[in-house]
Design an enzyme around this catalytic site. Structure first.
Site, PDB file in Angstrom:
ATOM      1  N   HIS A 258       0.808  -1.126   0.005  1.00 33.80           N
ATOM      2  CA  HIS A 258      -0.009   0.010  -0.115  1.00 33.80           C
ATOM      3  C   HIS A 258       0.916   1.278   0.005  1.00 33.80           C
ATOM      4  CE1 HIS A 258      -3.771   2.114   0.928  1.00 33.80           C
ATOM      5  NE2 HIS A 258      -3.134   2.949   1.687  1.00 33.80           N
ATOM      6  N   GLU A 259       1.897   1.250   0.859  1.00 32.79           N
ATOM      7  CA  GLU A 259       2.737   2.577   1.080  1.00 32.79           C
ATOM      8  C   GLU A 259       3.631   2.644  -0.118  1.00 32.79           C
ATOM      9  OE1 GLU A 259       1.603   4.712   3.147  1.00 32.79           O
ATOM     10  OE2 GLU A 259       0.224   3.112   4.438  1.00 32.79           O
ATOM     11  N   HIS A 262       1.777   4.507  -2.650  1.00 36.50           N
ATOM     12  CA  HIS A 262       1.813   6.033  -2.633  1.00 36.50           C
ATOM     13  C   HIS A 262       3.047   6.417  -3.026  1.00 36.50           C
ATOM     14  CE1 HIS A 262      -1.843   6.923  -0.545  1.00 36.50           C
ATOM     15  NE2 HIS A 262      -1.716   5.858   0.451  1.00 36.50           N
ATOM     16  N   GLU A 288      -4.918   7.846  -3.169  1.00 44.03           N
ATOM     17  CA  GLU A 288      -5.149   6.615  -2.506  1.00 44.03           C
ATOM     18  C   GLU A 288      -5.490   5.506  -3.734  1.00 44.03           C
ATOM     19  OE1 GLU A 288      -5.168   6.314   0.591  1.00 44.03           O
ATOM     20  OE2 GLU A 288      -6.208   4.420   0.725  1.00 44.03           O
TER      21      GLU A 288
END
Lengths: 490, 490
Positions: A258-259, A262, A288
Site C-alpha cells: 500500500h505505502e 503511494h 489513494e
C-alpha cells in the site's frame, strides 16, 4: 516567462521546500525521535508552518496571482494550483484557523483516552467545538469559494471534487454492495486461519524484495517502522513505514504494498516541476488510487497470490496450502473496524461516514446523535451493531482531529484503481501473466505515464478521463469485485 | 522586560528554532538519508539558512540591539550573545558571504578526490580562492569588530578568545611537549596489539551501557552510526553517532565517550533559556573540553580502564591482560594523522595548524608553501616527515571547507578539561574511587554545576575562572600528562 509569474514560482518554491523540511521532521517524529523530544519538535514544526503561512498571506502573492500571465499550459495549471492553495488559506480569518488547530489538537489528545475507555460522552464537548468551528470554516469558505459547505471541505483534500459526483457513485455502491456482500459470504470457502510464526527480519526482507520488483528506488527512499504506517518525505527522498507482527505476515506485506503504491506516485511526479504546486500529487483520491492499485488490484489478485506462494516458501521455509492462502487474503467479512475491513465491505464503512459528516456539516444531525445514526447505518449496510462506540463512532481519528470531508477519498481511490486496472488490461493484454511472473515494473511504467508524470496538471476526474477515456464510473469496481469474489469465478 | 528586549527574544527564538530544524535535518543527512536525496536536502537546508539569515539582517534587529535595556544579568548576557551573532553576520557584504560559501563547497568536494590521490597541486586553485576570500572576510571583520585579522576568525568559533592568549599557552606546550614525548616513548612498555573480534551489537550495547552510567537520557536523545562521529540535534533531542569496526572496540568506545561528553553539555544547558543565545553552549573550546573530559580525563584514566576490564569480560566474554589493555589505551606514538593521535602528541598537531593558518591569514606565507611549511613543523615537533601530502597538509577538511581559525579550540579544550579535572579532584577527593566504581553521575553533576548550566552566560575564559578560580593555565595539562604517561607514575 513574465515577471509576475516568475516571482510566484519563487515564492511557492520556498513554501514547497518548507513543507518538505516539515515532512522529513514529521517522518523522524514518527520513526526515530525519542519520545521526550515531542514538545521540542512541536515548536520547530509550528515555526516552519508559521513561516510558510506568512509567506503565503503576508507577501504580494494575492496581487501577483491576479496579474500573472502564464505562457503555456503547465504554467497555467501551476497558477490554478497556486490559486487553490492561496484561496483556501487566505479566505479564513487567522483567529479561526488558530482556534480550529488548537481545538483539534485538544480533541485528538482526549479522544485517544475516550476511545480506549469507550467514553463518547466524555469527548462530546471537545468534538462539538471542533464541529462548530469546522462549520464556521465551511460557511466562510462556502461563500468565498462559491461552493456548498460540504464541498468547500471536500475541496481541501480532493481539489475539484464535488459531492454531487460523490453522491452519484456512492448511491450505486450503496444499492449494490449490501446484497452482493451477503452473496459472497454465502458462497466463499470456509476460512482456515494461518497459524504460523513469521520472523520479522524475514518479513522485512520479503517486503523489500517486493518493493524492488515494483521499482522502489532505495537510493531515493527508505522503508522503516512506525505505529501507524504512512508514506512521507519528499519525491526525491520518499519515506514509507510499515509495522510488523510476528504472527501475521500479511498485514505487514499488504501495508508495505500500500505505502509503496503511494511512494511510486511521489517519486514519479514530473521532475521538471519539482518544488512547484503543479508538480505535486493530485489530491487524496488519486493518491489513494495508487496505493490501492498496488495493494488491492495487484496484491490481492489471484495471479499475485500465485506468485507470492513460492516466495513464502523461499523466504520463510513454510509451505502454505495455496487455497488457504487465497482464502485468507481474499476473505470477505462483515466487521466493525474500517481499517481492518476487506475491499468489498470497505466502501460501506466510508459511505456511512460520508453520509454522517455531510449531515453534520449541513446541520441535519447533531454531534450528540452520532452513536445512534452510526449504528443505524451499520444495521442498514451490514446488518451488524457495534458492541461499543469504540467499535463504532469513536474508532477513527479523522473527525476528532478536525478532518471532516476526507473520508470519501478512500473509496473514490478504490474506484479509480479499479477503473485504471480495467484500462490497463485493455492496453496490456498480458498483464495477468506479468503479475503472475512478478514482472511489475512495466505495469508501474504504464501508471507513471497515465497518472504519476502529470502531477496536478489535470484535476482528478480529468486525469482519470485522460487516462481511461472515461470519468469515474463505479461499474469497474463492481465488475472487479464480482469477478474476484463470486465463487463461480474463482 | 522592556519591549525592545522582548522583541529581540522573539526574533532570536525563531532563528534558534530554524537552526534546530536544520540540525535534525543535518543529522538525518548523515545517518539515515538515502544518498540520492542529498541535492534535495541541500535545497531544504539552503532555504532554512536563507530565512534565518534574512530574519537576522532584514528585520529591525540592529536598532533593537541598540535600544534594548536588559533588566538582569542573564538578559544582559543574552544581549551580548545576540550582538555577537548579529555583528559577525551583518558586517559581511552578502556577496562575499555567498562567494565564500560556494567556494568552500566547491573546494571541499574536490578536496575529497585530491586527498585520495595525493594531489595538492590539483586543489591549489580552489584552496587559494577559499583562503583569499577568507582573508577578505578577516580584513572586513577586523576593521568592523576591532580585532586582528586572525582573531576575527577565531572569535567566530570561540567568542572572546584572542590569539595573544592562545600564543601564551601554546608556546608553553611547544617548549614542553617535544622533549616530553621522547621521554614517554622511551619509557613506555612495549605495545602488544589486541587482536580480537568484537561483535558490533555487543559494542553498541556496552557503549550504551557507559552512556547510561554517564547519565545520557535516551528519552531525549539517541545513539546512531555515521562515517564521521558527531554530536548533533538539539538540547532536548540530542543525537550522537559513532562508527564501529569489528576488529577495534576501543575506537567506537572512545568515540562514544567523546560524543557523550558533548551531548551532556547540550542536554544540561539551562532549561529556562532554551531557544535563546545565552542558553546555548559557550563556543567550541568549552564544547571540546566537555568531550575530552569524558573521553580522555575519565575514559583513559587508570581507574576507568580498571572499571572497563571486567566489563569487557562480561560483555564480550573475552579476557584481556590488564597491562595490555592499559598499554593499548594509553600508548603514545608519533604519527601523521591528527584524528588518530594520542592526547600527548595531539597538541603539536594543533599548534602546527595554528601557526600555519595564522601565517596564511596574515599573509606571511602563501598557499603554495603549505606542504613545505607543514613538513618542517612536523620535523621540528615530532621529528617525522609525512610520506605524502595525504598524510600531511591534505589530511583535514577544515581549511578546504573554509574553516580557518577553528583548530586551536581542540587543544584549548584539552587544557580546559585537564584544569577542570584538577579542580574536581580538589573538590571531590574520592573522584578516582568513584571512577573506579563506575559512579560517573556525581562527576557529571559537578560539571553541570560548573559549566553546563551556565550556557553562554560567561565567556569561555571567565567561565573557567568561575569554575576553577583561575584562567586557562597549561600547567594542569602538563601535570596531567606527566602523571599519566611517565613510567615512574604508572
Amino acid at each position: 516567462m513574465n515577471s509576475e509569474y516568475k516571482k510566484l514560482e519563487e515564492q511557492f518554491r520556498d513554501i514547497n521546500l518548507l513543507g518538505q523540511a516539515s515532512a522529513i521532521l514529521g517522518w523522524d517524529a514518527n520513526t526515530y525521535m525519542p519520545e521526550g523530544a515531542s514538545e521540542n519538535r512541536g515548536e520547530q514544526l509550528a515555526l516552519l508552518s508559521k513561516i510558510s503561512h506568512q509567506k503565503l498571506v503576508q507577501s504580494d502573492i494575492g496581487s501577483l496571482l491576479e496579474r500573472a500571465t502564464p505562457e503555456n499550459d503547465w504554467q497555467k495549471a501551476n497558477l490554478r494550483c497556486m490559486k487553490h492553495q492561496y484561496s483556501h488559506t487566505t479566505c479564513l480569518p487567522e483567529k479561526l484557523a488558530t482556534e480550529l488547530t488548537l481545538a483539534s489538537n485538544t480533541c485528538e489528545v482526549k479522544w485517544r483516552k475516550c476511545r480506549a475507555e469507550n467514553d463518547f460522552k466524555g469527548i462530546l464537548p471537545e468534538l462539538k467545538k471542533v464541529v462548530d468551528l469546522t462549520m464556521e470554516m465551511a460557511e466562510i469558505k462556502s461563500s468565498k469559494l462559491g461552493l456548498s459547505k460540504y464541498d468547500s471541505l471536500l475541496d481541501m483534500y480532493d481539489p475539484g471534487r464535488r459531492s454531487a459526483d460523490v453522491e452519484k457513485v456512492f448511491s450505486v455502491l450503496e444499492n449494490f454492495l449490501p446484497t452482493f456482500i451477503n452473496e459472497v459470504i454465502a458462497s466463499q470457502p470456509t476460512h482456515h486461519p494461518i497459524e504460523q510464526n513469521f520472523p520479522i527480519d524475514t518479513q522485512k526482507a520479503l517486503g523489500k524484495h517486493f518493493m524492488g520488483l515494483l521499482g522502489f528506488d532505495f537510493n531515493k527512499g527508505r522503508l522503516d517502522e512506525s505505529t501507524h504506517p504512512f508514506c512521507g518525505g519528499t519525491p526525491d527522498d520518499v519515506r514509507i513505514t510499515t509495522r510488523y507482527r510476528e504472527d501475521d505476515f500479511f498485514s505487514s506485506l499488504l501495508g508495505t504494498l500500500h505505502e509503496t503504491g503511494h511512494s511510486l506516485y511521489e517519486s514519479n511526479l514530473p521532475k521538471s516541476w519539482r518544488y512547484q504546486c503543479v508538480g505535486e500529487a493530485m489530491g487524496m483520491s488519486t493518491h489513494e488510487s495508487q496505493s490501492l492499485f498496488v495493494e488491492k488490484q495487484i496484491g490481492l489478485s489471484n495471479e499475485f497470490i500465485g506468485f507470492l506462494h513460492p516466495k513464502i516458501k523461499e523466504f520463510f521455509g513454510v509451505e502454505i496450502n495455496p487455497q488457504t492462502l487465497r482464502a485468507n487474503l481474499q476473505q470477505v467479512k462483515k466487521s466493525f473496524i474500517r481499517v481492518d475491513a476487506d475491499e468489498v465491505t470497505y466502501p460501506l464503512h466510508v459511505i456511512l461516514r460520508y453520509r454522517i459528516e455531510k449531515a453534520l456539516i449541513e446541520g441535519e444531525i447533531q454531534v450528540e446523535d452520532l452513536p445512534e445514526v452510526w449504528n443505524s447505518y451499520m444495521q442498514k449496510y451490514l446488518q451488524i451493531t457495534p458492541n461499543s462506540d469504540t467499535e463504532g463512532c469513536l474508532q477513527d481519528i479523522h473527525w476528532y482531529g478536525g478532518m471532516i470531508g476526507y473520508f470519501p477519498t478512500y473509496t473514490l481511490g478504490a474506484l479509480t484503481a479499479a477503473q485504471l486496472m480495467a484500462k490497463l488490461k485493455q492496453e496490456m493484454p498480458d498483464v495477468s501473466q506479468k503479475i503472475a511472473r512478478g514482472e511489475l515494473k512495466p505495469i508501474i511504467a504504464w501508471m507513471t505515464n497515465k497518472i504519476h508524470k502529470h502531477g496536478s496538471f489535470f484535476l482528478a476526474d480529468d486525469l482519470l478521463k485522460n487516462a481511461t477515456g472515461e470519468f469515474l464510473n463505479p461499474q469497474y469496481f463492481i465488475d472487479h469485485v464480482k469477478n474476484r469474489y463470486l465463487a463461480k469465478n474463482k
